[in-house]
Design an enzyme around this catalytic site. Structure first.
Site, PDB file in Angstrom:
ATOM      1  N   ALA A  33     -61.048   9.667  18.611  1.00  6.43           N
ATOM      2  CA  ALA A  33     -60.834  10.936  19.321  1.00  6.43           C
ATOM      3  C   ALA A  33     -61.903  11.047  20.411  1.00  6.43           C
ATOM      4  O   ALA A  33     -62.651  12.023  20.487  1.00  6.43           O
ATOM      5  CB  ALA A  33     -60.877  12.123  18.353  1.00  6.43           C
ATOM      6  N   HIS A  38     -68.686  10.289  24.089  1.00  6.01           N
ATOM      7  CA  HIS A  38     -68.593   8.888  23.667  1.00  6.01           C
ATOM      8  C   HIS A  38     -68.624   7.962  24.883  1.00  6.01           C
ATOM      9  O   HIS A  38     -69.248   6.892  24.855  1.00  6.01           O
ATOM     10  CB  HIS A  38     -67.270   8.629  22.932  1.00  6.01           C
ATOM     11  CG  HIS A  38     -67.117   9.379  21.639  1.00  6.01           C
ATOM     12  ND1 HIS A  38     -66.165  10.351  21.452  1.00  6.01           N
ATOM     13  CD2 HIS A  38     -67.796   9.272  20.474  1.00  6.01           C
ATOM     14  CE1 HIS A  38     -66.253  10.811  20.210  1.00  6.01           C
ATOM     15  NE2 HIS A  38     -67.237  10.183  19.608  1.00  6.01           N
ATOM     16  N   GLN A  62     -67.884   9.616   4.353  1.00  3.58           N
ATOM     17  CA  GLN A  62     -68.818  10.624   4.861  1.00  3.58           C
ATOM     18  C   GLN A  62     -68.213  12.020   4.931  1.00  3.58           C
ATOM     19  O   GLN A  62     -68.852  12.955   5.406  1.00  3.58           O
ATOM     20  CB  GLN A  62     -69.380  10.197   6.216  1.00  3.58           C
ATOM     21  CG  GLN A  62     -68.418  10.272   7.387  1.00  3.58           C
ATOM     22  CD  GLN A  62     -69.047   9.675   8.642  1.00  3.58           C
ATOM     23  OE1 GLN A  62     -69.187   8.470   8.763  1.00  3.58           O
ATOM     24  NE2 GLN A  62     -69.429  10.527   9.582  1.00  3.58           N
ATOM     25  N   SER A 186     -67.444  17.477  21.296  1.00  6.87           N
ATOM     26  CA  SER A 186     -67.236  17.003  19.926  1.00  6.87           C
ATOM     27  C   SER A 186     -65.747  16.756  19.733  1.00  6.87           C
ATOM     28  O   SER A 186     -64.919  17.494  20.284  1.00  6.87           O
ATOM     29  CB  SER A 186     -67.714  18.083  18.944  1.00  6.87           C
ATOM     30  OG  SER A 186     -67.162  17.853  17.662  1.00  6.87           O
ATOM     31  N   ARG A 188     -64.140  17.446  17.254  1.00  6.83           N
ATOM     32  CA  ARG A 188     -63.567  18.585  16.528  1.00  6.83           C
ATOM     33  C   ARG A 188     -63.181  19.738  17.452  1.00  6.83           C
ATOM     34  O   ARG A 188     -62.429  20.626  17.035  1.00  6.83           O
ATOM     35  CB  ARG A 188     -64.549  19.082  15.464  1.00  6.83           C
ATOM     36  CG  ARG A 188     -64.709  18.134  14.280  1.00  6.83           C
ATOM     37  CD  ARG A 188     -65.579  18.753  13.196  1.00  6.83           C
ATOM     38  NE  ARG A 188     -65.530  17.983  11.954  1.00  6.83           N
ATOM     39  CZ  ARG A 188     -66.284  16.916  11.713  1.00  6.83           C
ATOM     40  NH1 ARG A 188     -67.145  16.497  12.628  1.00  6.83           N
ATOM     41  NH2 ARG A 188     -66.181  16.267  10.568  1.00  6.83           N
TER      42      ARG A 188
HETATM   43  O1  PAF Z   1     -71.131  10.015  14.568  1.00  5.63           O
HETATM   44  C1  PAF Z   1     -70.098   9.501  14.120  1.00  5.63           C
HETATM   45  O2  PAF Z   1     -69.038   9.532  14.754  1.00  5.63           O
HETATM   46  C2  PAF Z   1     -70.126   8.876  12.722  1.00  5.63           C
HETATM   47  O3  PAF Z   1     -70.961   9.577  11.873  1.00  5.63           O
HETATM   48  C3  PAF Z   1     -70.479   7.385  12.751  1.00  5.63           C
HETATM   49  C4  PAF Z   1     -71.899   7.166  13.248  1.00  5.63           C
HETATM   50  C5  PAF Z   1     -69.501   6.631  13.623  1.00  5.63           C
HETATM   51  C6  PAF Z   1     -70.397   6.801  11.334  1.00  5.63           C
HETATM   52  O4  PAF Z   1     -69.104   6.921  10.819  1.00  5.63           O
END
Ligand code: PAF
Length: 279
Positions: A33, A38, A62, A186, A188
């Site tokens: 996403a 990024h 996670q 983000s 989200r």
């Molecule tokens: O920040 C993120 O998107 C995640 O926590 C990561 C570092 C890719 C680990 O899954």
């Protein structure tokens, strides 16, 4: 042309060939996403490495909330188009069975910096991050890894992890990228309704106000309390934390003698937003 690789074995072959030619490999771990935040990490990786791998893996380990995992936005085709435009060499997008094969039994836990804030409100979250990041570093064999400061606590956890486990990779933290109104980018954010999106920048605004007040010598506890009140008054449902902490140890601080940050998490509708700024 961005090559899509899904298996760790194929990735290892590709990276080994690059390394035989003396190339420095940079990795940007993500959960997809993708947004401008990024892409700024991919640009930093492009500038500081010979070859760039972006990983996309929505890491179940996670997520402490199954609903959050289910609703996490996914659009690989769109992500790939962005990576092509950003001249990323490889998209490594393994499936869950590649990362956590049958019988997987290892968990990486980083004590200390992973315990407060996100660690307290999302039990197990940083074990999941530390475990998958350790795996991604092993699978990519990269020499540099690029992370966003938006997840400040995550950066501290990953830096502790690579020091403690002697993982030969340099962690490069890159500044948070914000929308014009201050909202931290983000994945989200796409889940905010139009009304919530209008309210969302209040979090950063309140944090900036508190940081300015503390810098001007006002009492930190009072400035943070005022900021929490402003976030709730703007329409957030709750503030999980909005704290002043030592930037490196993440211990709470009452005054700013060393680099410090305000870090916050707050709930807006169904979306949990986090942010942090230097003081
Ligand atoms: O920040 C993120 O998107 C995640 O926590 C990561 C570092 C890719 C680990 O899954």
């Amino acid at each position: 042309m961005t090559e899509v690789i899904r298996s760790a074995a194929a990735l290892r072959d590709r990276v080994a060939a690059w390394k035989r030619s003396g190339m420095l490999v940079g990795v940007v771990p993500t959960m997809g996403a993708l947004h401008d935040g990024h892409l700024s990490l991919a640009r930093a990786a492009r500038a500081q490495s010979d070859r760039v791998i972006v990983t996309i893996f929505v890491n179940p380990m996670q997520f402490n909330n199954p609903e959050d995992l289910k609703k996490y936005p996914r659009d690989e085709a769109h992500d790939l188009a962005l990576l092509e435009a950003g001249r990323v060499d490889v998209l490594f997008a393994p499936g869950p069975e590649e990362v956590y094969p049958e019988g997987f039994a290892t968990k990486v836990t980083v004590a200390g910096v992973s315990e407060p804030m996100e660690g307290a409100f999302r039990p197990g979250h940083f074990d999941g991050v530390a475990t998958v990041v350790t795996k991604l570093f092993g699978m990519t064999q990269a020499g540099r890894a690029f992370f966003g400061e938006k997840d400040w606590q995550q950066v501290q956890v990953v830096e502790r992890l690579v020091r403690d486990l002697n993982i030969p990779i340099r962690i490069i933290a890159c500044p948070t990228i914000r929308e014009a109104d201050g909202l931290a980018m983000s994945s989200r954010n796409v889940r905010l309704t139009a009304e919530e999106r209008a309210v969302a920048p209040a979090l950063h605004r309140a944090m900036k106000g508190a940081a300015g007040a503390i810098r001007d010598g006002q009492d930190a506890a009072a400035a943070l309390a005022a900021a929490r009140g402003a976030v709730l008054a703007a329409g957030f449902a709750s503030v999980e934390y909005l704290d002043l902490r030592d930037a490196a140890t993440l211990e709470p601080v009452a005054t700013v003698a060393r680099p410090a940050r305000i870090l916050a998490a707050a709930q807006l509708g169904e979306v949990r937003l986090i942010d942090n700024i230097g003081v």
